[in-house]
Motif scaffolding. Sequence first.
Motif, PDB file in Angstrom:
ATOM      1  N   GLU A   1     -14.963  42.278  20.292  1.00  0.00           N
ATOM      2  CA  GLU A   1     -14.505  41.569  21.492  1.00  0.00           C
ATOM      3  C   GLU A   1     -15.641  41.075  22.393  1.00  0.00           C
ATOM      4  O   GLU A   1     -15.661  39.907  22.769  1.00  0.00           O
ATOM      5  CB  GLU A   1     -13.512  42.427  22.288  1.00  0.00           C
ATOM      6  CG  GLU A   1     -12.208  42.740  21.543  1.00  0.00           C
ATOM      7  CD  GLU A   1     -11.509  41.492  20.997  1.00  0.00           C
ATOM      8  OE1 GLU A   1     -11.532  40.440  21.689  1.00  0.00           O
ATOM      9  OE2 GLU A   1     -10.970  41.558  19.871  1.00  0.00           O
ATOM     10  N   PRO A   2     -16.600  41.946  22.729  1.00  0.00           N
ATOM     11  CA  PRO A   2     -17.659  41.454  23.619  1.00  0.00           C
ATOM     12  C   PRO A   2     -18.472  40.334  22.974  1.00  0.00           C
ATOM     13  O   PRO A   2     -18.903  39.407  23.664  1.00  0.00           O
ATOM     14  CB  PRO A   2     -18.549  42.682  23.862  1.00  0.00           C
ATOM     15  CG  PRO A   2     -17.830  43.856  23.305  1.00  0.00           C
ATOM     16  CD  PRO A   2     -16.753  43.369  22.399  1.00  0.00           C
ATOM     17  N   ALA A   3     -18.666  40.395  21.641  1.00  0.00           N
ATOM     18  CA  ALA A   3     -19.432  39.343  20.954  1.00  0.00           C
ATOM     19  C   ALA A   3     -18.647  38.031  21.009  1.00  0.00           C
ATOM     20  O   ALA A   3     -19.204  36.964  21.278  1.00  0.00           O
ATOM     21  CB  ALA A   3     -19.702  39.747  19.512  1.00  0.00           C
ATOM     22  N   LYS A   4     -17.348  38.157  20.785  1.00  0.00           N
ATOM     23  CA  LYS A   4     -16.480  36.981  20.776  1.00  0.00           C
ATOM     24  C   LYS A   4     -16.545  36.253  22.118  1.00  0.00           C
ATOM     25  O   LYS A   4     -16.585  35.023  22.169  1.00  0.00           O
ATOM     26  CB  LYS A   4     -15.046  37.447  20.521  1.00  0.00           C
ATOM     27  CG  LYS A   4     -14.156  36.415  19.892  1.00  0.00           C
ATOM     28  CD  LYS A   4     -12.886  37.110  19.500  1.00  0.00           C
ATOM     29  CE  LYS A   4     -11.773  36.202  19.078  1.00  0.00           C
ATOM     30  NZ  LYS A   4     -10.600  37.047  18.735  1.00  0.00           N
ATOM     31  N   ARG A   5     -16.570  37.039  23.184  1.00  0.00           N
ATOM     32  CA  ARG A   5     -16.641  36.423  24.514  1.00  0.00           C
ATOM     33  C   ARG A   5     -17.897  35.574  24.687  1.00  0.00           C
ATOM     34  O   ARG A   5     -17.950  34.686  25.507  1.00  0.00           O
ATOM     35  CB  ARG A   5     -16.593  37.511  25.599  1.00  0.00           C
ATOM     36  CG  ARG A   5     -15.189  38.071  25.829  1.00  0.00           C
ATOM     37  CD  ARG A   5     -15.084  38.764  27.176  1.00  0.00           C
ATOM     38  NE  ARG A   5     -15.884  39.994  27.226  1.00  0.00           N
ATOM     39  CZ  ARG A   5     -15.442  41.181  26.819  1.00  0.00           C
ATOM     40  NH1 ARG A   5     -14.215  41.308  26.347  1.00  0.00           N
ATOM     41  NH2 ARG A   5     -16.216  42.254  26.888  1.00  0.00           N
ATOM     42  N   GLU A   6     -18.921  35.888  23.870  1.00  0.00           N
ATOM     43  CA  GLU A   6     -20.162  35.106  23.938  1.00  0.00           C
ATOM     44  C   GLU A   6     -20.217  34.077  22.821  1.00  0.00           C
ATOM     45  O   GLU A   6     -21.285  33.522  22.511  1.00  0.00           O
ATOM     46  CB  GLU A   6     -21.391  36.024  23.837  1.00  0.00           C
ATOM     47  CG  GLU A   6     -21.451  37.138  24.884  1.00  0.00           C
ATOM     48  CD  GLU A   6     -21.562  36.602  26.312  1.00  0.00           C
ATOM     49  OE1 GLU A   6     -22.189  35.547  26.514  1.00  0.00           O
ATOM     50  OE2 GLU A   6     -20.994  37.236  27.229  1.00  0.00           O
ATOM     51  N   GLY A   7     -19.104  33.856  22.139  1.00  0.00           N
ATOM     52  CA  GLY A   7     -19.041  32.846  21.086  1.00  0.00           C
ATOM     53  C   GLY A   7     -19.676  33.279  19.772  1.00  0.00           C
ATOM     54  O   GLY A   7     -20.092  32.449  18.967  1.00  0.00           O
ATOM     55  N   VAL A   8     -19.773  34.605  19.542  1.00  0.00           N
ATOM     56  CA  VAL A   8     -20.375  35.102  18.302  1.00  0.00           C
ATOM     57  C   VAL A   8     -19.329  35.905  17.523  1.00  0.00           C
ATOM     58  O   VAL A   8     -18.600  36.708  18.095  1.00  0.00           O
ATOM     59  CB  VAL A   8     -21.618  35.976  18.604  1.00  0.00           C
ATOM     60  CG1 VAL A   8     -22.124  36.668  17.352  1.00  0.00           C
ATOM     61  CG2 VAL A   8     -22.713  35.141  19.240  1.00  0.00           C
ATOM     62  N   ASP A   9     -19.292  35.676  16.201  1.00  0.00           N
ATOM     63  CA  ASP A   9     -18.336  36.393  15.352  1.00  0.00           C
ATOM     64  C   ASP A   9     -19.029  37.431  14.490  1.00  0.00           C
ATOM     65  O   ASP A   9     -20.127  37.189  14.000  1.00  0.00           O
ATOM     66  CB  ASP A   9     -17.622  35.413  14.415  1.00  0.00           C
ATOM     67  CG  ASP A   9     -16.442  34.770  15.106  1.00  0.00           C
ATOM     68  OD1 ASP A   9     -15.831  35.450  15.967  1.00  0.00           O
ATOM     69  OD2 ASP A   9     -16.154  33.598  14.802  1.00  0.00           O
ATOM     70  N   TRP A  10     -18.366  38.552  14.309  1.00  0.00           N
ATOM     71  CA  TRP A  10     -18.825  39.526  13.319  1.00  0.00           C
ATOM     72  C   TRP A  10     -18.173  39.172  11.989  1.00  0.00           C
ATOM     73  O   TRP A  10     -16.968  39.020  11.924  1.00  0.00           O
ATOM     74  CB  TRP A  10     -18.379  40.931  13.699  1.00  0.00           C
ATOM     75  CG  TRP A  10     -19.194  41.609  14.758  1.00  0.00           C
ATOM     76  CD1 TRP A  10     -19.153  41.360  16.090  1.00  0.00           C
ATOM     77  CD2 TRP A  10     -20.139  42.671  14.568  1.00  0.00           C
ATOM     78  NE1 TRP A  10     -20.016  42.207  16.752  1.00  0.00           N
ATOM     79  CE2 TRP A  10     -20.637  43.016  15.834  1.00  0.00           C
ATOM     80  CE3 TRP A  10     -20.625  43.354  13.444  1.00  0.00           C
ATOM     81  CZ2 TRP A  10     -21.590  44.011  16.020  1.00  0.00           C
ATOM     82  CZ3 TRP A  10     -21.570  44.350  13.633  1.00  0.00           C
ATOM     83  CH2 TRP A  10     -22.056  44.674  14.913  1.00  0.00           C
ATOM     84  N   GLN A  11     -18.968  39.078  10.923  1.00  0.00           N
ATOM     85  CA  GLN A  11     -18.346  38.922   9.605  1.00  0.00           C
ATOM     86  C   GLN A  11     -17.610  40.220   9.291  1.00  0.00           C
ATOM     87  O   GLN A  11     -18.113  41.305   9.583  1.00  0.00           O
ATOM     88  CB  GLN A  11     -19.419  38.660   8.556  1.00  0.00           C
ATOM     89  CG  GLN A  11     -19.914  37.233   8.616  1.00  0.00           C
ATOM     90  CD  GLN A  11     -20.805  36.873   7.453  1.00  0.00           C
ATOM     91  OE1 GLN A  11     -21.394  37.754   6.818  1.00  0.00           O
ATOM     92  NE2 GLN A  11     -20.915  35.595   7.183  1.00  0.00           N
ATOM     93  N   PRO A  12     -16.415  40.100   8.689  1.00  0.00           N
ATOM     94  CA  PRO A  12     -15.594  41.288   8.455  1.00  0.00           C
ATOM     95  C   PRO A  12     -16.351  42.421   7.748  1.00  0.00           C
ATOM     96  O   PRO A  12     -16.216  43.589   8.123  1.00  0.00           O
ATOM     97  CB  PRO A  12     -14.453  40.768   7.588  1.00  0.00           C
ATOM     98  CG  PRO A  12     -14.353  39.306   7.932  1.00  0.00           C
ATOM     99  CD  PRO A  12     -15.744  38.858   8.262  1.00  0.00           C
ATOM    100  N   GLN A  13     -17.156  42.075   6.750  1.00  0.00           N
ATOM    101  CA  GLN A  13     -17.900  43.121   6.028  1.00  0.00           C
ATOM    102  C   GLN A  13     -18.938  43.796   6.923  1.00  0.00           C
ATOM    103  O   GLN A  13     -19.171  45.000   6.834  1.00  0.00           O
ATOM    104  CB  GLN A  13     -18.609  42.524   4.798  1.00  0.00           C
ATOM    105  CG  GLN A  13     -17.674  42.191   3.643  1.00  0.00           C
ATOM    106  CD  GLN A  13     -16.811  43.398   3.251  1.00  0.00           C
ATOM    107  OE1 GLN A  13     -17.296  44.523   3.182  1.00  0.00           O
ATOM    108  NE2 GLN A  13     -15.526  43.154   3.015  1.00  0.00           N
ATOM    109  N   ALA A  14     -19.553  43.006   7.774  1.00  0.00           N
ATOM    110  CA  ALA A  14     -20.566  43.530   8.691  1.00  0.00           C
ATOM    111  C   ALA A  14     -19.928  44.501   9.681  1.00  0.00           C
ATOM    112  O   ALA A  14     -20.460  45.581   9.976  1.00  0.00           O
ATOM    113  CB  ALA A  14     -21.236  42.380   9.438  1.00  0.00           C
ATOM    114  N   LEU A  15     -18.761  44.111  10.157  1.00  0.00           N
ATOM    115  CA  LEU A  15     -18.027  44.941  11.109  1.00  0.00           C
ATOM    116  C   LEU A  15     -17.649  46.270  10.467  1.00  0.00           C
ATOM    117  O   LEU A  15     -17.809  47.346  11.061  1.00  0.00           O
ATOM    118  CB  LEU A  15     -16.770  44.172  11.541  1.00  0.00           C
ATOM    119  CG  LEU A  15     -16.083  44.620  12.820  1.00  0.00           C
ATOM    120  CD1 LEU A  15     -17.052  44.598  13.987  1.00  0.00           C
ATOM    121  CD2 LEU A  15     -14.901  43.687  13.117  1.00  0.00           C
TER     122      LEU A  15
END
Length: 347
Positions: free
Chosen positions: A201-215
């Motif tokens: 969520e905090p990354a998303k607010r800055e326009g950055v996505d976590w790749q599912p595998q990375a998460l």
Amino acid sequence: MLVGLRGVGKTVLLNRIAQIAEDDGYTATVIEAPEGKSLPELLIPCLRKILFQLDTKEKVTVAVKRGMMVLKSFAKAVKVTVGEVEIGLDIDAEKGTGDSGDLDTDLADLFEVIGAAAKARNTAVAIIIDELQYIKETEFSALIMAVHRISQKQLPLIVIGAGLPQLVGLAGKAKSYAERLFDYPEVDALNEKDAASALKEPAKREGVDWQPQALKLAVQLTRGYPYFLQEWGYHSWNAAKDGSGKITTRDVRAASDAARSNLDDSFFRVRFDRVSPREKDYMFAMAALGPGAHRSGDIATELGVPVESVAPVRSSLIKKGMVYSPAHGDTAFTVPMFNEYLIRIGR
Ligand SMILES: Nc1ncnc2c1ncn2[C@@H]1O[C@H](COP(=O)(O)OP(=O)(O)OP(=O)(O)O)[C@@H](O)[C@H]1O
Ligand SMILES: [Mg+2]
């Protein structure tokens, strides 16, 4: 009484609770019980502050004034030297209330007059105490008696605490009260979904996505412990290529070294530095037995000594908040993944 291991978010929660209480019109105060300070020493300055806050609104009411008088007599009785000068109350001590020298009754008297003062002011008082496991058993029991008195008299004062799991055992002789008066919600690692959203969520607010595998990898490596999520999140963010808008498994792997060495130098290290060589031996023996809780007998065998001979070492580690007893005769670390840290640094 929030109960949980190191770094799960107890202090964060207490501060949030204080905020909510203040927003709701409580007079709230957060204090931390450090090792080796008595409960009266801890409480007197904070209760003094509360009384002054109750005092500022209009002229002193009788009830608030009485609170100050009793606080003064209490401070005298426990001979806390913040006494005369620091209490700075231009007021006489009230003889005969809160000054018997018996902490159980004195603290209850004191809480009662403060509760009455809050009531007279149409407000409520929240006393929030962190690291409660460091309080002496007799003092914890006095605290429980005082809260019991407050609940009998239905006065607007609440005590909220947090600490390591050893806190629950402290309830000791005042146990039957303690069970009725307090809840002991457990604060633990986050489940997979919550851990993932804490990163995402905090990354998303800055326009950055976590790749599912990375998460998935980050959640796995941290096992959902808030403090570790914070570290891995921070270093993964920094490892991610600027402008790519993505955090990948490569970033998480790159972050792991940095996160671990950071934890080793701070989170784990400060704890390790606080124990004696014999206590270190005991903890290395626990680590050698693998993750999870271990029987006292197995730890002694690992050390090659009789179990009675290391019982004092175990007690002192419990007092220092390094280990706790999840079940009778079992011992486990209060710091998540401490066993892995010990194996990493080696003896
Ligand atoms: N709700 C939250 N949101 C974001 N980060 C959090 C949250 N809860 C905990 N954390 C992270 O975990 C860290 C540890 O939390 P906190 O200091 O409250 O743990 P604790 O249970 O009080 O640990 P200790 O027993 O060592 O005092 C925080 O500094 C923060 O990085
Ligand atoms: Mg804390």
